[in-house]
Design a protein around this motif. Structure first.
Motif, mmCIF file in Angstrom:
data_model
loop_
_atom_site.group_PDB
_atom_site.id
_atom_site.type_symbol
_atom_site.label_atom_id
_atom_site.label_comp_id
_atom_site.label_asym_id
_atom_site.label_seq_id
_atom_site.Cartn_x
_atom_site.Cartn_y
_atom_site.Cartn_z
ATOM 1 N N THR A 75 0.845 -1.191 0.000
ATOM 2 C CA THR A 75 0.000 0.000 0.000
ATOM 3 C C THR A 75 0.881 1.242 0.000
ATOM 4 O O THR A 75 1.862 1.319 0.723
ATOM 5 N N TYR A 76 0.490 2.214 -0.845
ATOM 6 C CA TYR A 76 1.234 3.473 -0.923
ATOM 7 C C TYR A 76 0.856 4.348 0.263
ATOM 8 O O TYR A 76 -0.308 4.560 0.564
ATOM 9 N N ARG A 77 1.885 4.869 0.924
ATOM 10 C CA ARG A 77 1.701 5.815 2.019
ATOM 11 C C ARG A 77 2.614 6.996 1.768
ATOM 12 O O ARG A 77 3.795 6.814 1.430
ATOM 13 N N LYS A 78 2.061 8.188 1.947
ATOM 14 C CA LYS A 78 2.860 9.387 1.740
ATOM 15 C C LYS A 78 4.029 9.364 2.729
ATOM 16 O O LYS A 78 3.854 9.134 3.912
ATOM 17 N N GLY A 79 5.205 9.570 2.236
ATOM 18 C CA GLY A 79 6.412 9.524 3.066
ATOM 19 C C GLY A 79 7.206 8.269 2.780
ATOM 20 O O GLY A 79 8.149 8.296 2.003
ATOM 21 N N PRO A 80 6.820 7.120 3.370
ATOM 22 C CA PRO A 80 7.616 5.909 3.144
ATOM 23 C C PRO A 80 7.406 5.276 1.766
ATOM 24 O O PRO A 80 8.183 4.424 1.365
ATOM 25 N N GLY A 81 6.354 5.650 1.054
ATOM 26 C CA GLY A 81 6.095 5.045 -0.256
ATOM 27 C C GLY A 81 5.276 3.778 -0.119
ATOM 28 O O GLY A 81 4.377 3.693 0.727
ATOM 29 N N CYS A 82 5.591 2.791 -0.910
ATOM 30 C CA CYS A 82 4.842 1.528 -0.888
ATOM 31 C C CYS A 82 5.389 0.611 0.188
ATOM 32 O O CYS A 82 6.575 0.300 0.224
ATOM 33 N N VAL A 83 4.490 0.192 1.076
ATOM 34 C CA VAL A 83 4.869 -0.633 2.218
ATOM 35 C C VAL A 83 4.091 -1.944 2.154
ATOM 36 O O VAL A 83 2.869 -1.944 1.944
ATOM 37 N N LEU A 84 4.798 -3.047 2.367
ATOM 38 C CA LEU A 84 4.151 -4.365 2.374
ATOM 39 C C LEU A 84 3.373 -4.554 3.665
ATOM 40 O O LEU A 84 3.788 -4.090 4.728
ATOM 41 N N GLU A 85 2.253 -5.258 3.552
ATOM 42 C CA GLU A 85 1.544 -5.663 4.761
ATOM 43 C C GLU A 85 2.369 -6.738 5.454
ATOM 44 O O GLU A 85 3.136 -7.460 4.799
ATOM 45 N N PRO A 86 2.245 -6.857 6.766
ATOM 46 C CA PRO A 86 3.030 -7.890 7.473
ATOM 47 C C PRO A 86 2.719 -9.288 6.932
ATOM 48 O O PRO A 86 1.575 -9.582 6.561
ATOM 49 N N TRP A 87 3.735 -10.130 6.888
ATOM 50 C CA TRP A 87 3.566 -11.501 6.412
ATOM 51 C C TRP A 87 2.776 -12.291 7.413
ATOM 52 O O TRP A 87 2.941 -12.151 8.614
ATOM 53 N N LYS A 88 1.905 -13.131 6.899
ATOM 54 C CA LYS A 88 1.134 -14.046 7.743
ATOM 55 C C LYS A 88 1.860 -15.367 7.757
ATOM 56 O O LYS A 88 2.040 -15.993 6.734
ATOM 57 N N GLN A 89 2.274 -15.797 8.916
ATOM 58 C CA GLN A 89 3.031 -17.048 9.030
ATOM 59 C C GLN A 89 2.124 -18.227 9.105
ATOM 60 O O GLN A 89 1.186 -18.371 9.671
#
Length: 123
Positions: free
Chosen positions: A109-123
């Protein structure tokens, strides 16, 4: 007039049955070998699939929402061997979901500042 034992027209099927039996055994052996290989390498397959989906989501999200390109154009940025990764986007959430062979998925997901961030991995 005496009638004797006549062979029926189904007698030739006796010669076909061993072939069918041999084929069934071969298919069964192949299925068992394939299942054993899948069970043996499942951890590695899962790791590669999760990594591929994560990479695809991150690269496509950056391409789409940072670079402003169309999602269909973002596949050009993928490394060779990523043909099984499919992409979909949610324009409102500004996110891209990548799926590897319909088994594993990851969303960035794109977020202003950090850019595109992955959602946490589901183990």
């Amino acid at each position: 007039m005496a009638t004797g034992n006549h062979s029926s027209p189904t007698t030739p099927s006796l010669t076909i049955a061993p072939r069918r039996s041999w084929r069934m055994r071969a298919v069964l052996v192949l299925l068992v070998v394939a299942f054993a290989a899948l069970a043996t390498f499942w951890s590695a397959i899962r790791g590669y699939a999760t990594t591929g989906a994560s990479y695809g989501a991150r690269v496509a999200c950056s391409c789409r929402f940072v670079g402003g390109r169309e999602l269909s154009d973002c596949r050009k940025d993928f490394e060779p061997g990523m043909e099984l990764v499919t992409l979909s986007e949610d324009a409102e959430a500004k996110s891209v979901t990548a799926r590897f062979a319909l088994l594993f998925s990851q969303t960035a997901t794109y977020r202003k500042g950090p850019g595109c961030v992955l959602e946490p991995w589901k183990q």
